[in-house]
Design a protein around this motif. Structure first.
Motif, mmCIF file in Angstrom:
data_model
loop_
_atom_site.group_PDB
_atom_site.id
_atom_site.type_symbol
_atom_site.label_atom_id
_atom_site.label_comp_id
_atom_site.label_asym_id
_atom_site.label_seq_id
_atom_site.Cartn_x
_atom_site.Cartn_y
_atom_site.Cartn_z
ATOM 1 N N VAL A 1 130.973 4.901 23.934
ATOM 2 C CA VAL A 1 131.170 3.967 25.047
ATOM 3 C C VAL A 1 132.678 3.895 25.325
ATOM 4 O O VAL A 1 133.460 3.647 24.407
ATOM 5 N N LEU A 2 133.078 4.157 26.559
ATOM 6 C CA LEU A 2 134.512 4.205 26.877
ATOM 7 C C LEU A 2 134.986 2.929 27.570
ATOM 8 O O LEU A 2 136.142 2.549 27.485
ATOM 9 N N GLN A 3 134.072 2.300 28.264
ATOM 10 C CA GLN A 3 134.417 1.044 28.940
ATOM 11 C C GLN A 3 133.162 0.210 29.057
ATOM 12 O O GLN A 3 132.114 0.746 29.472
ATOM 13 N N GLY A 4 133.245 -1.062 28.674
ATOM 14 C CA GLY A 4 132.070 -1.930 28.733
ATOM 15 C C GLY A 4 131.310 -1.890 27.422
ATOM 16 O O GLY A 4 131.821 -1.443 26.391
ATOM 17 N N GLU A 5 130.077 -2.326 27.468
ATOM 18 C CA GLU A 5 129.246 -2.436 26.261
ATOM 19 C C GLU A 5 127.879 -1.872 26.611
ATOM 20 O O GLU A 5 127.434 -2.003 27.745
ATOM 21 N N LYS A 6 127.242 -1.232 25.637
ATOM 22 C CA LYS A 6 125.917 -0.640 25.911
ATOM 23 C C LYS A 6 124.861 -1.283 25.017
ATOM 24 O O LYS A 6 125.049 -1.412 23.805
ATOM 25 N N TRP A 7 123.746 -1.669 25.626
ATOM 26 C CA TRP A 7 122.592 -2.162 24.879
ATOM 27 C C TRP A 7 121.422 -1.234 25.182
ATOM 28 O O TRP A 7 121.173 -0.916 26.353
ATOM 29 N N SER A 8 120.732 -0.795 24.129
ATOM 30 C CA SER A 8 119.535 0.011 24.372
ATOM 31 C C SER A 8 118.430 -0.409 23.409
ATOM 32 O O SER A 8 118.693 -1.043 22.379
ATOM 33 N N ALA A 9 117.206 -0.082 23.770
ATOM 34 C CA ALA A 9 116.061 -0.360 22.888
ATOM 35 C C ALA A 9 115.276 0.936 22.737
ATOM 36 O O ALA A 9 115.000 1.610 23.735
ATOM 37 N N THR A 10 114.973 1.281 21.487
ATOM 38 C CA THR A 10 114.279 2.544 21.231
ATOM 39 C C THR A 10 112.875 2.275 20.709
ATOM 40 O O THR A 10 112.690 1.440 19.818
ATOM 41 N N LYS A 11 111.903 3.004 21.242
ATOM 42 C CA LYS A 11 110.542 2.987 20.677
ATOM 43 C C LYS A 11 110.255 4.412 20.225
ATOM 44 O O LYS A 11 110.174 5.327 21.039
ATOM 45 N N TRP A 12 110.161 4.605 18.905
ATOM 46 C CA TRP A 12 109.791 5.920 18.372
ATOM 47 C C TRP A 12 108.279 5.940 18.211
ATOM 48 O O TRP A 12 107.689 4.994 17.651
ATOM 49 N N ILE A 13 107.663 7.021 18.651
ATOM 50 C CA ILE A 13 106.197 7.088 18.627
ATOM 51 C C ILE A 13 105.745 8.284 17.787
ATOM 52 O O ILE A 13 106.280 9.387 17.932
ATOM 53 N N HIS A 14 104.785 8.036 16.915
ATOM 54 C CA HIS A 14 104.293 9.067 15.984
ATOM 55 C C HIS A 14 103.004 9.710 16.499
ATOM 56 O O HIS A 14 102.373 9.204 17.413
ATOM 57 N N VAL A 15 102.623 10.797 15.829
ATOM 58 C CA VAL A 15 101.394 11.490 16.233
ATOM 59 C C VAL A 15 100.146 10.719 15.803
ATOM 60 O O VAL A 15 99.054 10.940 16.308
ATOM 61 N N ASP A 16 100.334 9.812 14.844
ATOM 62 C CA ASP A 16 99.192 9.078 14.300
ATOM 63 C C ASP A 16 99.573 7.603 14.188
ATOM 64 O O ASP A 16 100.722 7.242 14.422
ATOM 65 N N SER A 17 98.635 6.781 13.726
ATOM 66 C CA SER A 17 98.900 5.342 13.649
ATOM 67 C C SER A 17 100.036 5.026 12.675
ATOM 68 O O SER A 17 100.054 5.518 11.547
ATOM 69 N N PHE A 18 100.959 4.190 13.122
ATOM 70 C CA PHE A 18 102.050 3.742 12.252
ATOM 71 C C PHE A 18 101.638 2.437 11.561
ATOM 72 O O PHE A 18 102.296 1.983 10.651
#
Ligand code: PD2
Ligand code: ZN
Length: 296
Positions: free
Chosen positions: A229-246
């Motif tokens: 990040v060069l200027q400002g602030e970054k917010w992100s949300a990640t959803k990792w998804i598997h091939v089977d039930s987690f």
């Protein structure tokens, strides 16, 4: 003062339309394929513009803000979580179905990806301050401990919760640039983002990419990173998804059972030797097809 007399049916229709457009929970549960742009086939990656509403983004940030901790990465061999310069952001996890807004976002993700909610991990929220980054990596794992629960990660949905003035792009440095993508890159992309196909963070947009090919082999072109990040602030949300039930609890007790219904077939195909880590295990981790591999 004239009064407006509406036919009862029209009256109902107007009320429904009003609820539809005003209520965030209603309007946010719809997935509209026309808002999705394919950005690469190698890896398979897509951007959905306006996937989250302003309110959804702000809500996720407010849940995360007071619980942020320096982010860790998983060790490639042991799978253990450790601090590293590879990833300098802060983060936290929001439990699945934490509240109706979180559950609504998870519902929307499963509709968009055609993958069940139960295959997803808890949502990870990240905050990157000036200079913070996530070096290029794969979201799939190679250690048996991390594959054990839900199998391989097949896809990632990365949601941008804020705009970023400069930098903070998600970049795919090994992506194959087709002629369609050779159009000049916008000049407000950082130097890091010029090194591949990049997505500029925009509040509410979401990036979906696949870490496995449709034949379930890992896709090395899915290498990706978060530019500094060069200027400002970054917010992100990640959803990792598997091939089977987690969510399914796997019994790791010492009893001699196969833990996947395909074990017998895989063993017959020679996977006990070809894919030993998963099938048999290592000194530290038990494999998933010990019975079919005749270890017990
Ligand atoms: O926040 C990002 O841009 C980013 C980049 C690469 C997040 C992840 N990977 C991730 O959460 O896996
Ligand atoms: Zn990643």
């Amino acid at each position: 003062m004239p009064t407006l007399h509406l036919h009862p049916h029209l009256h109902l229709l107007l009320i429904s339309l009003l609820i539809f457009f005003v209520s965030p929970s209603f309007s946010s549960s719809i997935v509209n394929p026309s808002k999705v742009k394919q950005i690469s086939w190698k890896p398979r990656a897509f951007v959905y513009e306006g996937f989250l509403t302003e309110q959804e983004c702000d809500h996720i940030i407010s849940l995360a803000k007071s619980e942020l901790k320096r982010s860790a990465v998983a060790d490639n061999v042991s799978g253990e979580s450790k601090l590293s310069e590879v990833r300098t952001s802060s983060g936290m996890f929001i439990p699945k179905n934490k509240d109706p807004i979180v559950a609504g976002i998870e519902e929307k993700i499963s509709t968009w990806t055609f993958l069940p909610k139960e295959n997803g991990e808890d949502m990870q929220v990240l905050r990157y301050e000036h200079g913070q980054k996530y070096e290029p990596h794969f979201d799939y794992f190679s250690d048996p401990a991390n594959i054990a629960r839900g199998g391989h990660r097949i896809a990632t949905v990365l949601m941008y919760l804020s705009d970023v003035e400069k930098g903070g792009e998600t970049v795919f440095p090994s992506a194959e640039e087709t002629s369609r993508h050779k159009t000049p890159k916008p000049d407000d992309l950082s130097e890091c983002a010029q090194k591949g196909i990049a997505v500029k963070p925009k509040k509410g947009d979401a990036l979906l990419f696949f870490s496995l090919y449709p034949n379930a082999n890992t896709d090395v072109m899915s290498l990706h990173g978060g530019c500094p990040v060069l200027q400002g602030e970054k917010w992100s949300a990640t959803k990792w998804i598997h091939v089977d039930s987690f969510d399914k609890i796997v019994d790791h007790g010492g009893n001699c059972r196969d833990m996947n219904e395909n074990c017998e077939r895989w063993a017959a195909l020679g996977e006990c030797t070809n894919n030993k880590e998963y099938m048999v295990g290592t000194n530290e981790y038990q494999g998933y097809c010990r019975h079919s591999c005749k270890l017990c």
